[in-house]
Enzyme design. Structure first.
Site, PDB file in Angstrom:
ATOM      1  N   ASP A 112      -7.849   1.882  -8.187  1.00 37.23           N
ATOM      2  CA  ASP A 112      -8.243   3.213  -8.656  1.00 37.23           C
ATOM      3  C   ASP A 112      -8.574   3.139 -10.145  1.00 37.23           C
ATOM      4  OD1 ASP A 112      -8.445   5.891  -9.387  1.00 37.23           O
ATOM      5  OD2 ASP A 112      -6.838   6.515  -8.044  1.00 37.23           O
ATOM      6  N   SER A 128       4.028  -0.356  -5.873  1.00 40.54           N
ATOM      7  CA  SER A 128       4.080  -1.623  -6.610  1.00 40.54           C
ATOM      8  C   SER A 128       4.330  -1.424  -8.092  1.00 40.54           C
ATOM      9  CB  SER A 128       2.770  -2.396  -6.408  1.00 40.54           C
ATOM     10  OG  SER A 128       2.515  -2.602  -5.040  1.00 40.54           O
ATOM     11  N   THR A 137     -12.884  -7.317   1.255  1.00 39.45           N
ATOM     12  CA  THR A 137     -12.286  -5.989   1.301  1.00 39.45           C
ATOM     13  C   THR A 137     -13.325  -4.950   1.715  1.00 39.45           C
ATOM     14  OG1 THR A 137     -12.784  -5.372  -0.991  1.00 39.45           O
ATOM     15  CG2 THR A 137     -10.780  -6.656  -0.612  1.00 39.45           C
ATOM     16  N   GLU A 168       0.844  -1.189   0.000  1.00 34.08           N
ATOM     17  CA  GLU A 168       0.000   0.000   0.000  1.00 34.08           C
ATOM     18  C   GLU A 168       0.880   1.239   0.000  1.00 34.08           C
ATOM     19  OE1 GLU A 168      -2.629   2.684  -0.246  1.00 34.08           O
ATOM     20  OE2 GLU A 168      -3.424   0.634  -0.176  1.00 34.08           O
ATOM     21  N   ILE A 169       0.601   2.185  -0.888  1.00 35.09           N
ATOM     22  CA  ILE A 169       1.453   3.359  -1.040  1.00 35.09           C
ATOM     23  C   ILE A 169       1.088   4.487  -0.078  1.00 35.09           C
ATOM     24  CG2 ILE A 169       0.057   4.488  -2.823  1.00 35.09           C
ATOM     25  CD1 ILE A 169       2.711   5.232  -4.210  1.00 35.09           C
ATOM     26  N   LEU A 191      -7.579  -5.704  -6.367  1.00 31.80           N
ATOM     27  CA  LEU A 191      -8.984  -5.628  -5.985  1.00 31.80           C
ATOM     28  C   LEU A 191      -9.446  -4.189  -5.827  1.00 31.80           C
ATOM     29  CD1 LEU A 191      -8.915  -8.452  -3.279  1.00 31.80           C
ATOM     30  CD2 LEU A 191      -9.162  -8.663  -5.765  1.00 31.80           C
TER      31      LEU A 191
END
Length: 278
Positions: A177, A155, A252, A110-111, A174
């Site tokens: 954006d 990623s 999620t 996760e960024i 999943l």
């Protein structure tokens, strides 16, 4: 695991002065919904997978960082990270899958700073809770969440820095954006050039899962994967009994929101083909 962020959950003193972690609350980890993946973020990443110290993420499986690089890469138990949730959000999939597959090491990528901190704190609290439960407790879960971790990473830039060739057996994309504007579509997580990197780290026979509630994005991702020579489509009916796909569709936070709003979900899964003979 990485150090907790500035919005760490509050703690209370437990036995022997131990700090008991509270389950984090999202309201303390507010963050913009999107991040510019082309901006140079302040990220830590190894020069190569051999340089990655997994002991801080999976201490139950990996020796301390003072061990040799070979031990760090494969772990004292011979394990490696096998599943990667790319853009893991608030970690719903990871927390759902970890006790169901306790022998599989899985990683969220996760960024966003606050979001990755939330997942980190969520895993830490779950690990601690599990460690304090008696063995016969109905809340005791297989693996105790020792097989799951999260890392703040881009990623789209650094996937081969973390994973060796053919290391992964499953990758998840999943509810990514959608980047609706045409000029923004180059930032979509599935593109021709990025698929080459995903094919590199995904072993032959491995599965790439995509789920979205945006039909245009579903068609985009499926089209690129269909065209790539190293991926083959898996008909949905072949995965009807796949518990991993069920979790990918429903576990999620985004997936749950779509269900509450009675929206559609579009699924496309692809298998990594064998490498062509040289």
């Amino acid at each position: 695991m990485p150090e907790a962020g500035p919005s760490s959950p509050a703690t209370t003193n437990g036995a022997a002065g131990e700090l008991l972690l509270k389950v984090p609350q999202k309201r303390f980890y507010r963050q913009r919904a999107h991040a510019n993946v082309f901006v140079d973020h302040d990220l830590d990443y190894p020069a190569s997978p051999n340089d990655m110290d997994w002991s801080i993420h999976y201490p139950a499986y990996f020796p301390p960082s003072s061990a040799s690089s070979t031990d760090i890469e494969s772990g004292s138990s011979g394990k490696q990270v096998e599943w990667a949730d790319v853009g893991c959000g608030f970690g719903g999939l990871l927390m759902d899958l970890a006790p169901k597959f306790p022998d599989i090491l899985m990683l969220g990528m996760e960024i966003r700073v606050a979001v990755s901190s939330y997942v980190n704190d969520r895993i830490a609290a779950a690990r601690q809770l599990q460690s304090h439960l008696p063995e016969d407790s109905p809340q005791k879960l297989a693996g105790g969440y020792q097989n799951v971790s999260v890392i703040r990473a881009n990623s789209m830039k650094h996937m081969p820095n973390f994973f060796a060739k053919g290391q992964l057996s499953k990758m998840f994309f999943l509810f990514p954006d959608p980047h609706f504007k045409v000029r923004k579509q180059k930032a979509r997580i599935i593109t021709t050039s990025l698929l080459a990197e995903y094919a590199y780290v995904l072993r032959p026979g491995g599965i790439l899962y995509t789920v979205t509630d945006v039909k245009d994005l579903h068609e985009w991702m499926a089209s690129h994967l269909h065209k790539h020579p190293l991926f083959e489509y898996i008909p949905n009916e072949e995965l009807v009994d796949d518990p991993v796909l069920l979790s990918a569709r429903t576990a999620t936070e985004e997936g749950k929101k779509v269900e509450r709003n009675k929206g559609d979900k579009w699924v496309a899964c692809f298998r990594r083909k064998e490498n062509p003979e040289e």
